[in-house]
Design an enzyme around this catalytic site. Structure first.
Site, PDB file in Angstrom:
ATOM      1  N   ASP A   7      50.237  44.354  48.081  1.00  0.00           N
ATOM      2  CA  ASP A   7      49.183  45.364  47.912  1.00  0.00           C
ATOM      3  C   ASP A   7      47.959  45.120  48.808  1.00  0.00           C
ATOM      4  O   ASP A   7      47.185  46.032  49.057  1.00  0.00           O
ATOM      5  CB  ASP A   7      48.711  45.419  46.454  1.00  0.00           C
ATOM      6  CG  ASP A   7      49.812  45.847  45.510  1.00  0.00           C
ATOM      7  OD1 ASP A   7      50.937  46.088  45.990  1.00  0.00           O
ATOM      8  OD2 ASP A   7      49.563  45.935  44.298  1.00  0.00           O
ATOM      9  N   ARG A  10      56.430  38.426  35.074  1.00  0.00           N
ATOM     10  CA  ARG A  10      55.064  38.891  34.829  1.00  0.00           C
ATOM     11  C   ARG A  10      54.507  38.377  33.495  1.00  0.00           C
ATOM     12  O   ARG A  10      53.560  38.961  32.978  1.00  0.00           O
ATOM     13  CB  ARG A  10      55.014  40.414  34.866  1.00  0.00           C
ATOM     14  CG  ARG A  10      55.230  41.022  36.253  1.00  0.00           C
ATOM     15  CD  ARG A  10      54.753  42.460  36.319  1.00  0.00           C
ATOM     16  NE  ARG A  10      55.049  43.083  37.595  1.00  0.00           N
ATOM     17  CZ  ARG A  10      54.290  42.973  38.682  1.00  0.00           C
ATOM     18  NH1 ARG A  10      53.183  42.269  38.636  1.00  0.00           N
ATOM     19  NH2 ARG A  10      54.629  43.585  39.801  1.00  0.00           N
ATOM     20  N   ASP A  34      45.524  38.626  39.291  1.00  0.00           N
ATOM     21  CA  ASP A  34      45.643  38.231  37.887  1.00  0.00           C
ATOM     22  C   ASP A  34      46.225  36.822  37.762  1.00  0.00           C
ATOM     23  O   ASP A  34      45.750  36.011  36.967  1.00  0.00           O
ATOM     24  CB  ASP A  34      46.541  39.219  37.123  1.00  0.00           C
ATOM     25  CG  ASP A  34      45.805  40.516  36.791  1.00  0.00           C
ATOM     26  OD1 ASP A  34      44.577  40.460  36.584  1.00  0.00           O
ATOM     27  OD2 ASP A  34      46.445  41.584  36.751  1.00  0.00           O
ATOM     28  N   GLY A  80      54.991  40.594  41.310  1.00  0.00           N
ATOM     29  CA  GLY A  80      55.924  41.316  42.185  1.00  0.00           C
ATOM     30  C   GLY A  80      56.305  40.486  43.401  1.00  0.00           C
ATOM     31  O   GLY A  80      55.533  39.653  43.874  1.00  0.00           O
ATOM     32  N   LYS A 127      49.189  35.903  47.022  1.00  0.00           N
ATOM     33  CA  LYS A 127      50.378  36.724  47.290  1.00  0.00           C
ATOM     34  C   LYS A 127      50.147  38.141  46.806  1.00  0.00           C
ATOM     35  O   LYS A 127      49.544  38.334  45.752  1.00  0.00           O
ATOM     36  CB  LYS A 127      51.558  36.120  46.536  1.00  0.00           C
ATOM     37  CG  LYS A 127      52.784  36.986  46.485  1.00  0.00           C
ATOM     38  CD  LYS A 127      53.294  37.265  45.074  1.00  0.00           C
ATOM     39  CE  LYS A 127      52.437  38.190  44.273  1.00  0.00           C
ATOM     40  NZ  LYS A 127      52.984  38.661  43.013  1.00  0.00           N
ATOM     41  N   THR A 128      50.523  39.125  47.506  1.00  0.00           N
ATOM     42  CA  THR A 128      50.770  40.496  47.050  1.00  0.00           C
ATOM     43  C   THR A 128      50.869  41.427  48.247  1.00  0.00           C
ATOM     44  O   THR A 128      50.027  41.374  49.156  1.00  0.00           O
ATOM     45  CB  THR A 128      49.736  41.063  46.043  1.00  0.00           C
ATOM     46  OG1 THR A 128      50.084  42.413  45.767  1.00  0.00           O
ATOM     47  CG2 THR A 128      48.289  41.051  46.509  1.00  0.00           C
TER      48      THR A 128
HETATM   49  P1  FBP Z   1      51.856  42.155  42.479  1.00  0.00           P
HETATM   50  O1  FBP Z   1      50.441  42.624  42.379  1.00  0.00           O
HETATM   51  O2  FBP Z   1      52.311  41.355  41.331  1.00  0.00           O
HETATM   52  O3  FBP Z   1      52.108  41.464  43.785  1.00  0.00           O
HETATM   53  O4  FBP Z   1      52.834  43.425  42.493  1.00  0.00           O
HETATM   54  C1  FBP Z   1      52.626  44.467  43.359  1.00  0.00           C
HETATM   55  C2  FBP Z   1      53.562  45.629  43.144  1.00  0.00           C
HETATM   56  O5  FBP Z   1      54.559  45.649  44.140  1.00  0.00           O
HETATM   57  C3  FBP Z   1      52.782  46.940  43.123  1.00  0.00           C
HETATM   58  O6  FBP Z   1      52.608  47.443  44.422  1.00  0.00           O
HETATM   59  C4  FBP Z   1      53.616  47.803  42.237  1.00  0.00           C
HETATM   60  O7  FBP Z   1      52.844  48.801  41.583  1.00  0.00           O
HETATM   61  C5  FBP Z   1      54.145  46.833  41.241  1.00  0.00           C
HETATM   62  O8  FBP Z   1      54.217  45.592  41.884  1.00  0.00           O
HETATM   63  C6  FBP Z   1      55.499  47.203  40.714  1.00  0.00           C
HETATM   64  O9  FBP Z   1      55.935  46.179  39.890  1.00  0.00           O
HETATM   65  P2  FBP Z   1      57.290  46.204  39.081  1.00  0.00           P
HETATM   66  O10 FBP Z   1      58.411  46.262  40.078  1.00  0.00           O
HETATM   67  O11 FBP Z   1      57.271  44.932  38.310  1.00  0.00           O
HETATM   68  O12 FBP Z   1      57.259  47.424  38.221  1.00  0.00           O
END
Ligand code: FBP
Length: 550
Positions: free
Chosen positions: A202, A142, A173, A78, A199-200
């Site tokens: 979250d 992803r 991951d 993300g 990065k994230t």
């Molecule tokens: P990452 O862990 O890859 O940084 O993504 C975080 C995130 O923003 C989460 O908060 C959310 O649940 C998810 O990605 C949503 O991903 P997508 O837009 O690919 O459905």
């Protein structure tokens, strides 16, 4: 041409670096490391990259001329504010080593490495993305790299482009993948190093050595601005309860940080719900209790923050989701049969195939939510919690609970709801000064790790509540963060996810205050991110970090 006045001005911003990264620093190695758990298994799986020391950079002597280094960079998962600055940090870092160094960007995430889709990131390209939000410079994806043929395809292109290293910018991951690749390439003596960057939005990729993942600061500032605006509206109109779901997949760091910044009436913390083993009904009763008590004071309004991962922490929902994961796992017969069913028949079909308890839970949910729980999993096998409308589920259930309370004379207020989901609003925001500086430093650090010939390390920048000059840059062996966990029915080495610690300072502070915030209206309105102005307005990082490092 098509850029805003703010973006134009931000292109000129020179991110701050720790003093040890100015010039070429001196590398200092600490003692050998161990993984956080399952040392024996992790050591066996990573014989070439296990146990390496923690590295920090200190101010060095005169810069020495080094050979050019070529790096391939990948944005994974993300979006998170600041990704472009990690890339500009790597770019400037490798040019600092030698002007002939080159940076290549793989397009669309890890898939670009396997499919050999890339561009050379020249100064012109990098300069036009400095301090901007988004990952659009090369795109993200992803695709999970897990098979040897994918690793070999990566090696093929690395050889073609004469790369010294790959830098993978991603969450837990993706950094686990970075470590597996580093081990694989090291075992092959390929000469290709792999470095990770945390990065994230979250905020769940953190530990003793990684104080924060980038993007969390900016994203929570954006959400807090929006929450503050809604609080002000709520406090002005005094007629709605706003149920706001906040992104953050599993952990509730985003919800907690936003609560600390804005002081809403209700904030659910998934980790607490799990610890107390609260049922859905108990969570609903808790919310209805606060709403009815505020109504006694004539306050039929308020704001509730709901972490998007909540649903997976409620015991009966967790069991249901696990059963659904097994039943609908990719490539199984049941998944194929399910996909051939008419949409209107799916819930009843699934209800017959799971345990009686889970079947009862599934059938008690509004059909929209039940269907959302059965949507496709992401490539890592996770339920896509951002697609489940938990805020509406809770809102509807609270409404029902309040009407029951009305009948028994326990409640006499009015309950009008507005629903919101904040996630995408913050993931690509222009990075705050903190994230702009932090990301640039992470990228620059990665380039120094590459120049030093390191592999299997994550770029680390610490001491983050101090001014950037005093930050400590270095590298942490990724194996140090690993443990064994069950994934798709098999034990796998993975980076341990950091959930909200219930004995940590941020949660404890929140807990000591939430009663007051629930019944008195103590809203804070943080306003938008400021990029220019007094340092106390523009530069501070998160409340979470401040409390953790106080
Ligand atoms: P990452 O862990 O890859 O940084 O993504 C975080 C995130 O923003 C989460 O908060 C959310 O649940 C998810 O990605 C949503 O991903 P997508 O837009 O690919 O459905």
């Amino acid at each position: 041409m098509n850029i805003s006045a703010l973006e134009k001005e931000r292109l000129k911003y020179q991110p701050k670096l720790p003093v040890s990264l100015k010039g070429i620093g001196k590398l200092v190695e600490g003692s050998k490391t161990e993984s956080v758990a399952d040392q024996k298994e992790i050591k066996e799986l990573f014989p070439n990259t296990y146990g390496m020391p923690i590295i920090s950079f200190e101010v060095g002597d005169e810069a020495i001329e080094r050979a050019p280094i070529n790096v391939g960079v990948i944005l994974s998962g993300g979006q998170a504010p600041g990704g472009h600055n990690v890339i500009s940090g790597i770019f400037d870092g490798i040019k600092n080593v030698n002007q002939k160094s080159k940076l290549f960007g793989f397009l669309g995430g890890p898939g670009g490495l396997v499919d050999h889709k890339y561009i050379e990131l020249t100064a012109d390209i990098v300069d036009s993305y400095r301090n901007t939000g988004g990952f659009d410079i090369i795109g993200s994806g992803r695709t999970k790299l897990e098979e040897e043929w994918q690793f070999d395809k990566g090696l093929e292109i690395a050889k073609d482009l004469d790369l010294n290293s790959l830098v993978i910018i991603g969450g837990d991951d993706s950094n686990t993948t970075a470590c597996i690749l580093a081990e694989y390439y090291e075992a092959k003596n390929s000469g290709v190093q792999v470095i990770g960057c945390p990065k994230t939005i979250d905020g769940d990729l953190k530990n003793e050595m990684i104080e924060a993942s980038f993007g969390f600061d900016t994203a929570t500032k954006v959400y807090s601005e929006l929450i503050g605006n809604i609080q002000r509206d709520s406090n002005s109109a005094k007629k709605y309860w706003h149920f706001i779901k906040l992104m953050g997949r599993s952990a509730s760091h985003i919800g907690l940080e936003c609560a600390l910044k804005t002081q809403p009436n209700i904030t659910l913390i998934s980790e607490e719900v799990e610890k107390k083993q609260q049922t859905l009904d108990e969570v609903v009763s808790y919310m209805a209790g606060i709403i009815s008590k505020r109504a006694e004071n004539g306050d039929n309004f308020g704001v509730a923050l709901i972490p998007e991962g909540l649903i997976e922490f409620i015991p009966e929902m967790k069991i249901l989701i696990t059963e659904l994961n097994d039943l609908l796992a990719d490539g199984t017969k049941t998944e194929r049969d399910f996909k051939h069913l008419k949409k209107s028949h799916r819930i009843a079909w699934v209800a017959e195939k799971i345990t009686d308890e889970s079947s009862k839970v599934l059938l008690s949910l509004p059909s929209g939510i039940a269907s959302q729980l059965m949507l496709d999993r992401d490539p890592h096998g996770n339920v896509q919690v951002s697609l489940i409308e938990t805020e509406k589920l809770l809102g509807e259930m609270v409404k029902t609970k309040l009407s029951e309370m009305k009948k028994s004379g326990e409640y006499s207020g009015a309950f009008g709801t507005q629903y919101h989901f904040f996630g995408y609003e913050g993931r690509c925001a222009a990075p705050s000064n903190f994230d702009a500086d932090y990301c640039y430093s992470l990228g620059f650090t990665a380039s120094v790790l590459v120049a030093e010939g390191k592999t299997g390390y994550m770029s680390s920048v610490r001491n983050l509540t101090l001014p950037a000059d005093e930050w400590i840059a270095g590298g942490v062996p990724v194996t140090m963060m690993m443990n064994m966990e069950k994934r798709h029915g098999h034990m796998k080495p993975v980076i341990q996810k950091a959930l909200v610690e219930l004995d940590g300072a941020p949660y404890k502070y929140f807990k000591s205050k939430r009663g007051e915030w629930a019944f008195n209206t103590c809203f804070i309105y943080p306003g938008p991110i400021q990029y220019f102005g007094p340092t106390e307005v523009c530069d501070p990082t998160t409340e979470t970090l401040k409390l953790e490092q106080a």
